[in-house]
Motif scaffolding. Structure first.
Motif, PDB file in Angstrom:
ATOM      1  N   LYS A   1       0.840  -1.204   0.000  1.00 42.80           N
ATOM      2  CA  LYS A   1       0.000   0.000   0.000  1.00 42.80           C
ATOM      3  C   LYS A   1       0.874   1.253   0.000  1.00 42.80           C
ATOM      4  CE  LYS A   1      -3.516   2.470   2.584  1.00 42.80           C
ATOM      5  NZ  LYS A   1      -4.607   2.393   3.555  1.00 42.80           N
ATOM      6  N   THR A   2       1.881   1.264   0.842  1.00 46.57           N
ATOM      7  CA  THR A   2       2.783   2.417   0.901  1.00 46.57           C
ATOM      8  C   THR A   2       3.444   2.656  -0.449  1.00 46.57           C
ATOM      9  OG1 THR A   2       3.220   2.139   3.242  1.00 46.57           O
ATOM     10  CG2 THR A   2       4.914   3.273   1.974  1.00 46.57           C
ATOM     11  N   TYR A   3       3.937   1.593  -1.049  1.00 47.06           N
ATOM     12  CA  TYR A   3       4.691   1.738  -2.297  1.00 47.06           C
ATOM     13  C   TYR A   3       3.789   2.158  -3.455  1.00 47.06           C
ATOM     14  CZ  TYR A   3       8.214   0.752  -5.818  1.00 47.06           C
ATOM     15  OH  TYR A   3       9.112   0.861  -6.844  1.00 47.06           O
TER      16      TYR A   3
ATOM     17  N   ASP B   1       3.473  10.407  -9.175  1.00 51.31           N
ATOM     18  CA  ASP B   1       3.231  10.687 -10.598  1.00 51.31           C
ATOM     19  C   ASP B   1       2.235  11.825 -10.750  1.00 51.31           C
ATOM     20  OD1 ASP B   1       4.928   8.702 -11.311  1.00 51.31           O
ATOM     21  OD2 ASP B   1       3.385   7.287 -11.987  1.00 51.31           O
ATOM     22  N   PHE B   2       1.197  11.779  -9.919  1.00 53.93           N
ATOM     23  CA  PHE B   2       0.147  12.792  -9.970  1.00 53.93           C
ATOM     24  C   PHE B   2       0.695  14.179  -9.638  1.00 53.93           C
ATOM     25  CE2 PHE B   2      -3.027  15.135  -7.428  1.00 53.93           C
ATOM     26  CZ  PHE B   2      -3.952  15.407  -8.429  1.00 53.93           C
ATOM     27  N   TYR B   3       1.415  14.284  -8.520  1.00 53.05           N
ATOM     28  CA  TYR B   3       1.919  15.597  -8.093  1.00 53.05           C
ATOM     29  C   TYR B   3       2.897  16.168  -9.103  1.00 53.05           C
ATOM     30  CZ  TYR B   3      -0.170  14.168  -3.717  1.00 53.05           C
ATOM     31  OH  TYR B   3      -1.054  13.734  -2.775  1.00 53.05           O
ATOM     32  N   ARG B   4       3.712  15.298  -9.687  1.00 50.24           N
ATOM     33  CA  ARG B   4       4.687  15.756 -10.666  1.00 50.24           C
ATOM     34  C   ARG B   4       3.967  16.362 -11.881  1.00 50.24           C
ATOM     35  NH1 ARG B   4       9.257  12.637  -9.030  1.00 50.24           N
ATOM     36  NH2 ARG B   4       7.892  10.841  -8.842  1.00 50.24           N
TER      37      ARG B   4
ATOM     38  N   GLY C   1       3.690   5.896  -5.093  1.00 53.34           N
ATOM     39  CA  GLY C   1       4.013   5.912  -6.526  1.00 53.34           C
ATOM     40  C   GLY C   1       2.973   6.677  -7.324  1.00 53.34           C
ATOM     41  N   ILE C   2       1.711   6.312  -7.150  1.00 48.62           N
ATOM     42  CA  ILE C   2       0.634   6.992  -7.888  1.00 48.62           C
ATOM     43  C   ILE C   2       0.594   8.468  -7.503  1.00 48.62           C
ATOM     44  CG2 ILE C   2      -1.864   7.176  -8.182  1.00 48.62           C
ATOM     45  CD1 ILE C   2      -2.107   4.294  -8.030  1.00 48.62           C
TER      46      ILE C   2
ATOM     47  N   THR D   1      -1.959   5.299 -14.308  1.00 52.14           N
ATOM     48  CA  THR D   1      -1.822   3.865 -14.063  1.00 52.14           C
ATOM     49  C   THR D   1      -0.659   3.275 -14.869  1.00 52.14           C
ATOM     50  OG1 THR D   1      -3.473   3.427 -15.755  1.00 52.14           O
ATOM     51  CG2 THR D   1      -4.268   3.561 -13.498  1.00 52.14           C
ATOM     52  N   GLU D   2      -0.115   4.076 -15.806  1.00 48.20           N
ATOM     53  CA  GLU D   2       1.006   3.556 -16.607  1.00 48.20           C
ATOM     54  C   GLU D   2       2.219   3.210 -15.746  1.00 48.20           C
ATOM     55  OE1 GLU D   2       1.576   6.632 -19.505  1.00 48.20           O
ATOM     56  OE2 GLU D   2      -0.448   6.328 -20.315  1.00 48.20           O
ATOM     57  N   GLY D   3       2.569   4.123 -14.820  1.00 46.04           N
ATOM     58  CA  GLY D   3       3.721   3.877 -13.962  1.00 46.04           C
ATOM     59  C   GLY D   3       3.476   2.729 -12.986  1.00 46.04           C
ATOM     60  N   HIS D   4       2.220   2.405 -12.826  1.00 45.12           N
ATOM     61  CA  HIS D   4       1.851   1.379 -11.852  1.00 45.12           C
ATOM     62  C   HIS D   4       2.439   0.009 -12.217  1.00 45.12           C
ATOM     63  CE1 HIS D   4      -0.463  -0.561  -8.777  1.00 45.12           C
ATOM     64  NE2 HIS D   4      -1.149  -1.290  -9.642  1.00 45.12           N
ATOM     65  N   ALA D   5       2.415  -0.330 -13.503  1.00 43.94           N
ATOM     66  CA  ALA D   5       2.936  -1.623 -13.944  1.00 43.94           C
ATOM     67  C   ALA D   5       4.427  -1.748 -13.584  1.00 43.94           C
ATOM     68  CB  ALA D   5       2.734  -1.782 -15.446  1.00 43.94           C
ATOM     69  N   ALA D   6       5.160  -0.657 -13.815  1.00 44.28           N
ATOM     70  CA  ALA D   6       6.595  -0.664 -13.508  1.00 44.28           C
ATOM     71  C   ALA D   6       6.816  -0.867 -12.015  1.00 44.28           C
ATOM     72  CB  ALA D   6       7.233   0.657 -13.953  1.00 44.28           C
ATOM     73  N   ARG D   7       5.931  -0.274 -11.202  1.00 42.41           N
ATOM     74  CA  ARG D   7       6.087  -0.420  -9.749  1.00 42.41           C
ATOM     75  C   ARG D   7       5.779  -1.844  -9.301  1.00 42.41           C
ATOM     76  NH1 ARG D   7       4.529   5.018  -9.898  1.00 42.41           N
ATOM     77  NH2 ARG D   7       2.331   4.473  -9.980  1.00 42.41           N
ATOM     78  N   LEU D   8       4.779  -2.452  -9.952  1.00 43.34           N
ATOM     79  CA  LEU D   8       4.468  -3.850  -9.619  1.00 43.34           C
ATOM     80  C   LEU D   8       5.699  -4.718  -9.899  1.00 43.34           C
ATOM     81  CD1 LEU D   8       0.822  -4.316 -10.932  1.00 43.34           C
ATOM     82  CD2 LEU D   8       1.598  -4.049  -8.574  1.00 43.34           C
TER      83      LEU D   8
END
Lengths: 232, 232
Positions: A99-101, A109-112, A105-106, A218-225
């Protein structure tokens, strides 16, 4: 730092949202640290929590500088962020780490993306805050190590990660509806892009633009997984 | 910083004890922050928690510098400090604040006394750590404000403060018995004083000297009670 264009109500919303999110991250990481299986990991996670707290102070300070009551600026986001936390209560230490990670991560990406659309001072502050958040990589390592020991955990944790994203997008949509000034800031980039492409106003509302932005998150999400050793 | 006389086993015990205590303070303040009645106080207490975490990092770093495994150095003190926390579980936000203030106060007096007996590097580090802890005054203000609103709380909170000190002294005595090298460091000052006074060895063991030191620790306690608006 100067006041100038930063008093944009969308920017104040952005800073308030980010400040309350960092305060929430502090509590989440402090909880994670309390549950950590070793004294060493406990100290490391507590260190990450302290870093989030420093970010909170920086964002709160910026709101004060802009002549805004920081608690008033955070107030609209207490409900949605607390809801996300309540709807995604981890049942184990590993679920808590995922959950933290995923959350960091999301959010990062959003704030950036949003900061790139704000004034210079805000952009620099947000990027400083996020640069340090890279330390969350430590969290991914912990998850990877646990999965190496017991690969059967991967399926359940992948489902958990998917639920975390779903609930986050749902809360974010609610925020976009409630805070049109923030949605307008989010849509700024989209509008410019649309105009350049079609050489005309697409007629789409801010909300549609915001939805497309969320989809791209959600694109960056796959990389984080993958970084955690999980599948989509 | 240099290794030198800092590798004194009593000093390593002192640093290990202080490091684990600071980690514990981090968790206690993070819990307090989570229960705080306003968003503003929540952020302020979370800030105090982050400061304790920085102290923990500094102390841990010093242990690493001395070539000691920091978690090994902390390990003997996990039991006694966790016991104190379990035996003094606050039942309300105010009890929790009083615990923080009383706990930080006694611990501060103790570390200052012991640090004065250690090598120069250790003394400077411990004093730096404690200087920042003065921010705990904020906690006393919160208690005072609550007592002004409802003076009937004072009796119960005074009893609570007394219990906190009693339990702390009891755990400290247990530590002194278990860690003769730390007790020897604590007794160093006493011995010198005794010698100067009587011009001869008093024949008292380290434990008696330690008991006298603990007795003197309760002196600052009365002043702290007054600062919170409580009676002895």
């Amino acid at each position: 730092m100067t006041q100038g264009p930063s008093a944009d109500p969308g920017v104040i919303d952005l800073l308030g949202l980010l400040a309350y999110a960092e305060l929430g991250s502090f509590f989440r990481l402090a909880d994670d640290a309390g549950l950590a299986p070793s004294l060493r990991t406990k100290g490391q996670l507590a260190g990450l929590a302290a870093a989030e707290q420093n970010h909170y102070q920086a964002l709160r300070g910026r709101l004060v500088e802009l002549g805004v009551d920081p608690e008033m600026a955070m107030a609209p986001f207490v409900g949605p962020l607390d809801s996300w936390n309540e709807r995604t209560e981890p049942q184990s230490w590993l679920e808590s780490l995922v959950k933290t990670y995923v959350g960091e991560g999301i959010a990062g990406d959003f704030y950036r993306k949003v900061a790139a659309l704000a004034d210079e001072d805000t952009r620099v502050l947000v990027e400083d805050v996020l640069a340090e958040t890279e330390r969350a990589e430590f969290v991914a390592e912990q998850v990877r190590a646990a999965l190496e020991e017991d690969p059967r955990l991967a399926g359940r944790l992948s489902l958990w990660a998917r639920r975390l994203v779903g609930e986050a997008l749902s809360q974010a949509q609610a925020v976009a509806v409630d805070r049109p000034r923030l949605a307008a800031l989010l849509a700024r980039d989209e509008k410019v892009a649309e105009k350049a492409k079609k050489a005309g106003d697409s007629g789409l509302g801010d909300l549609a633009a915001v939805s497309r932005m969320f989809a791209s998150l959600t694109e960056g999400h796959a990389a984080r997984l993958t970084a955690m050793g999980l599948a989509e």
